[in-house]
Design a protein around this motif. Structure first.
Motif, PDB file in Angstrom:
ATOM      1  N   LEU A 280       0.844  -1.183   0.000  1.00  0.00           N
ATOM      2  CA  LEU A 280       0.000   0.000   0.000  1.00  0.00           C
ATOM      3  C   LEU A 280       0.883   1.238   0.000  1.00  0.00           C
ATOM      4  CD1 LEU A 280      -2.631  -1.109   2.665  1.00  0.00           C
ATOM      5  CD2 LEU A 280      -2.824  -1.228   0.186  1.00  0.00           C
ATOM      6  N   GLU A 281       0.499   2.232  -0.784  1.00  0.00           N
ATOM      7  CA  GLU A 281       1.312   3.427  -0.925  1.00  0.00           C
ATOM      8  C   GLU A 281       0.704   4.587  -0.139  1.00  0.00           C
ATOM      9  OE1 GLU A 281       1.702   4.167  -5.057  1.00  0.00           O
ATOM     10  OE2 GLU A 281       2.864   2.354  -5.458  1.00  0.00           O
ATOM     11  N   GLY A 282       1.485   5.649   0.000  1.00  0.00           N
ATOM     12  CA  GLY A 282       0.985   6.848   0.656  1.00  0.00           C
ATOM     13  C   GLY A 282       0.723   6.664   2.128  1.00  0.00           C
ATOM     14  N   ASN A 283       1.497   5.801   2.778  1.00  0.00           N
ATOM     15  CA  ASN A 283       1.249   5.511   4.185  1.00  0.00           C
ATOM     16  C   ASN A 283       2.454   5.877   5.042  1.00  0.00           C
ATOM     17  OD1 ASN A 283      -0.651   4.638   6.082  1.00  0.00           O
ATOM     18  ND2 ASN A 283       0.229   2.592   6.192  1.00  0.00           N
ATOM     19  N   GLY A 284       3.186   6.907   4.643  1.00  0.00           N
ATOM     20  CA  GLY A 284       4.271   7.413   5.460  1.00  0.00           C
ATOM     21  C   GLY A 284       5.431   6.456   5.632  1.00  0.00           C
ATOM     22  N   GLY A 285       5.561   5.490   4.725  1.00  0.00           N
ATOM     23  CA  GLY A 285       6.619   4.500   4.861  1.00  0.00           C
ATOM     24  C   GLY A 285       6.248   3.332   5.748  1.00  0.00           C
ATOM     25  N   TRP A 286       5.047   3.370   6.349  1.00  0.00           N
ATOM     26  CA  TRP A 286       4.575   2.260   7.193  1.00  0.00           C
ATOM     27  C   TRP A 286       3.886   1.254   6.284  1.00  0.00           C
ATOM     28  CZ3 TRP A 286       6.613   2.561  11.823  1.00  0.00           C
ATOM     29  CH2 TRP A 286       6.939   3.821  12.337  1.00  0.00           C
ATOM     30  N   LEU A 287       4.684   0.412   5.644  1.00  0.00           N
ATOM     31  CA  LEU A 287       4.181  -0.437   4.575  1.00  0.00           C
ATOM     32  C   LEU A 287       3.354  -1.603   5.102  1.00  0.00           C
ATOM     33  CD1 LEU A 287       7.313  -0.590   2.255  1.00  0.00           C
ATOM     34  CD2 LEU A 287       5.334   0.921   2.099  1.00  0.00           C
ATOM     35  N   THR A 288       2.265  -1.866   4.404  1.00  0.00           N
ATOM     36  CA  THR A 288       1.445  -3.049   4.635  1.00  0.00           C
ATOM     37  C   THR A 288       1.292  -3.759   3.304  1.00  0.00           C
ATOM     38  OG1 THR A 288       0.185  -1.984   6.410  1.00  0.00           O
ATOM     39  CG2 THR A 288      -0.794  -3.933   5.389  1.00  0.00           C
ATOM     40  N   ASN A 289       1.694  -5.016   3.234  1.00  0.00           N
ATOM     41  CA  ASN A 289       1.461  -5.779   2.018  1.00  0.00           C
ATOM     42  C   ASN A 289      -0.032  -5.768   1.723  1.00  0.00           C
ATOM     43  OD1 ASN A 289       0.891  -8.242   0.346  1.00  0.00           O
ATOM     44  ND2 ASN A 289       3.122  -8.373   0.448  1.00  0.00           N
ATOM     45  N   LYS A 290      -0.399  -5.457   0.489  1.00  0.00           N
ATOM     46  CA  LYS A 290      -1.821  -5.288   0.175  1.00  0.00           C
ATOM     47  C   LYS A 290      -2.618  -6.564   0.415  1.00  0.00           C
ATOM     48  CE  LYS A 290      -1.609  -6.256  -4.820  1.00  0.00           C
ATOM     49  NZ  LYS A 290      -1.829  -5.681  -6.168  1.00  0.00           N
ATOM     50  N   TYR A 291      -1.955  -7.716   0.432  1.00  0.00           N
ATOM     51  CA  TYR A 291      -2.648  -8.971   0.691  1.00  0.00           C
ATOM     52  C   TYR A 291      -2.915  -9.177   2.177  1.00  0.00           C
ATOM     53  CZ  TYR A 291      -1.641 -10.035  -4.157  1.00  0.00           C
ATOM     54  OH  TYR A 291      -1.587  -9.988  -5.524  1.00  0.00           O
ATOM     55  N   LEU A 292      -2.276  -8.358   3.024  1.00  0.00           N
ATOM     56  CA  LEU A 292      -2.467  -8.487   4.462  1.00  0.00           C
ATOM     57  C   LEU A 292      -3.288  -7.338   5.040  1.00  0.00           C
ATOM     58  CD1 LEU A 292       1.082  -9.727   5.535  1.00  0.00           C
ATOM     59  CD2 LEU A 292      -0.933 -11.060   4.925  1.00  0.00           C
ATOM     60  N   ALA A 293      -3.704  -6.397   4.188  1.00  0.00           N
ATOM     61  CA  ALA A 293      -4.611  -5.350   4.644  1.00  0.00           C
ATOM     62  C   ALA A 293      -5.999  -5.959   4.833  1.00  0.00           C
ATOM     63  CB  ALA A 293      -4.666  -4.215   3.627  1.00  0.00           C
ATOM     64  N   LEU A 294      -6.723  -5.502   5.846  1.00  0.00           N
ATOM     65  CA  LEU A 294      -8.016  -6.080   6.178  1.00  0.00           C
ATOM     66  C   LEU A 294      -9.155  -5.228   5.640  1.00  0.00           C
ATOM     67  CD1 LEU A 294      -7.307  -7.204   9.846  1.00  0.00           C
ATOM     68  CD2 LEU A 294      -6.783  -8.361   7.701  1.00  0.00           C
ATOM     69  N   MET A 295     -10.331  -5.824   5.605  1.00  0.00           N
ATOM     70  CA  MET A 295     -11.492  -5.180   5.006  1.00  0.00           C
ATOM     71  C   MET A 295     -12.210  -4.265   5.989  1.00  0.00           C
ATOM     72  SD  MET A 295     -13.070  -8.458   2.986  1.00  0.00           S
ATOM     73  CE  MET A 295     -14.544  -7.549   2.523  1.00  0.00           C
ATOM     74  N   GLU A 296     -12.814  -3.227   5.440  1.00  0.00           N
ATOM     75  CA  GLU A 296     -13.694  -2.371   6.224  1.00  0.00           C
ATOM     76  C   GLU A 296     -15.098  -2.976   6.268  1.00  0.00           C
ATOM     77  OE1 GLU A 296     -13.651   1.735   5.076  1.00  0.00           O
ATOM     78  OE2 GLU A 296     -11.500   1.717   4.633  1.00  0.00           O
ATOM     79  N   GLU A 297     -15.911  -2.448   7.163  1.00  0.00           N
ATOM     80  CA  GLU A 297     -17.303  -2.859   7.225  1.00  0.00           C
ATOM     81  C   GLU A 297     -18.045  -2.374   5.977  1.00  0.00           C
ATOM     82  OE1 GLU A 297     -16.868   1.178   8.278  1.00  0.00           O
ATOM     83  OE2 GLU A 297     -15.905  -0.536   9.212  1.00  0.00           O
ATOM     84  N   ASP A 298     -19.157  -3.018   5.655  1.00  0.00           N
ATOM     85  CA  ASP A 298     -19.941  -2.585   4.500  1.00  0.00           C
ATOM     86  C   ASP A 298     -20.535  -1.200   4.711  1.00  0.00           C
ATOM     87  OD1 ASP A 298     -19.497  -4.741   2.884  1.00  0.00           O
ATOM     88  OD2 ASP A 298     -21.286  -5.839   3.504  1.00  0.00           O
TER      89      ASP A 298
END
Length: 265
Positions: A23-41
């Motif tokens: 994920l980009e634009g996160n101040g260098g605090w990288l999260t692999n996009k496959y490990l980012a979690l979903m928001e509520e509907d």
């Protein structure tokens, strides 16, 4: 919320090649996009913009229900100081206190900030209990971190008879604190996203105090009848969530997140 199996696939720390997208634009605090979690509907906490007045806040929210306020303050300067590189350069050798991610946060461990960021800041392991998971939230040394906190602009709406105390933290995707309650306060995300689950004081949620919020979301949340679902919302940078006194709440960091709370007491 998406289907249970889809959420599970996005939640398990998989063994992935090192060159996958982050994920980009996160101040260098990288999260692999496959490990980012979903928001509520659908966010079920009311959102208000900066036109909300102090009298409206007191009358409609301060003593009765949570609210997400957008654009209430401008913390772009504070955010610029909270990038990974800036914090490591300024505070890398400082000792920070880590807490266990369970309801009562029994255990405390002191480590250099750089060691935490480079070796301990990881996605939540589904197999680990909250009582075995350490991360950095609160217990800040206000003398050592004072130069940073001086740049933070807290929400301007105070509860009469209270003063604010900061709690600053950084945590990996899937981490969070299970249900607990305390006095009123605000929470702001500087980088990343944080999902909140809230219940009013008279409605005690079903949870295990030593299990993680992520395990609760996977094992308990999908089977709750509609009348037992929490009020919930995901907050993003530029948004502040206010929670009233004694409201039960649990948090879940959807990405590697930098956040600060202002407790009113």
């Amino acid at each position: 919320m998406g289907s249970w199996w889809q959420f599970l696939l996005l939640s398990i720390p998989l063994s992935l090649p090192g060159d996958l997208d982050y994920l980009e634009g996160n101040g260098g605090w990288l999260t692999n996009k496959y490990l980012a979690l979903m928001e509520e509907d659908h966010c079920t906490v009311e959102r208000r913009d900066a036109s909300l007045t102090y009298s409206q806040f007191i009358d409609q929210y301060a003593f009765s229900r949570p609210v997400v306020i957008q654009g209430l303050t401008d913390n772009s300067e504070f955010q610029a100081l909270c990038t990974r590189n800036k914090l490591l350069a300024e505070f890398g050798d400082r000792v920070v206190r880590l807490s266990t991610a369970n309801t009562y946060s029994y255990q405390k461990v002191d480590v250099p900030f750089q060691e935490y960021v480079e070796h301990l800041l990881k996605p939540q392991d589904l197999a680990s209990l909250g009582s075995d998971t350490l991360y950095f939230f609160g217990d800040n040394n206000f003398t050592e971190w004072g130069s940073l906190f001086q740049k933070y602009m807290p929400p301007p709406f105070q509860i009469p008879g209270t003063s604010g105390a900061y709690s600053f933290g950084i945590a990996g995707s899937g981490s969070g604190v299970p249900f607990h309650w305390h006095g009123p306060g605000y929470s702001e995300v500087i980088f990343g996203r944080k999902r909140w689950f809230l219940y009013p004081p008279e409605k005690t949620p079903e949870f295990h105090p030593n299990k993680t919020t992520l395990s609760w979301l996977l094992d308990t949340y999908p089977f709750l009848p509609p009348e037992d679902r929490p009020v919930e919302c995901t907050i993003h940078p530029g948004e502040v969530l206010y929670f009233p006194d004694r409201w039960w709440h649990a948090t879940l960091n959807l990405d590697t997140s930098v956040f600060i709370s202002t407790f009113l007491g």
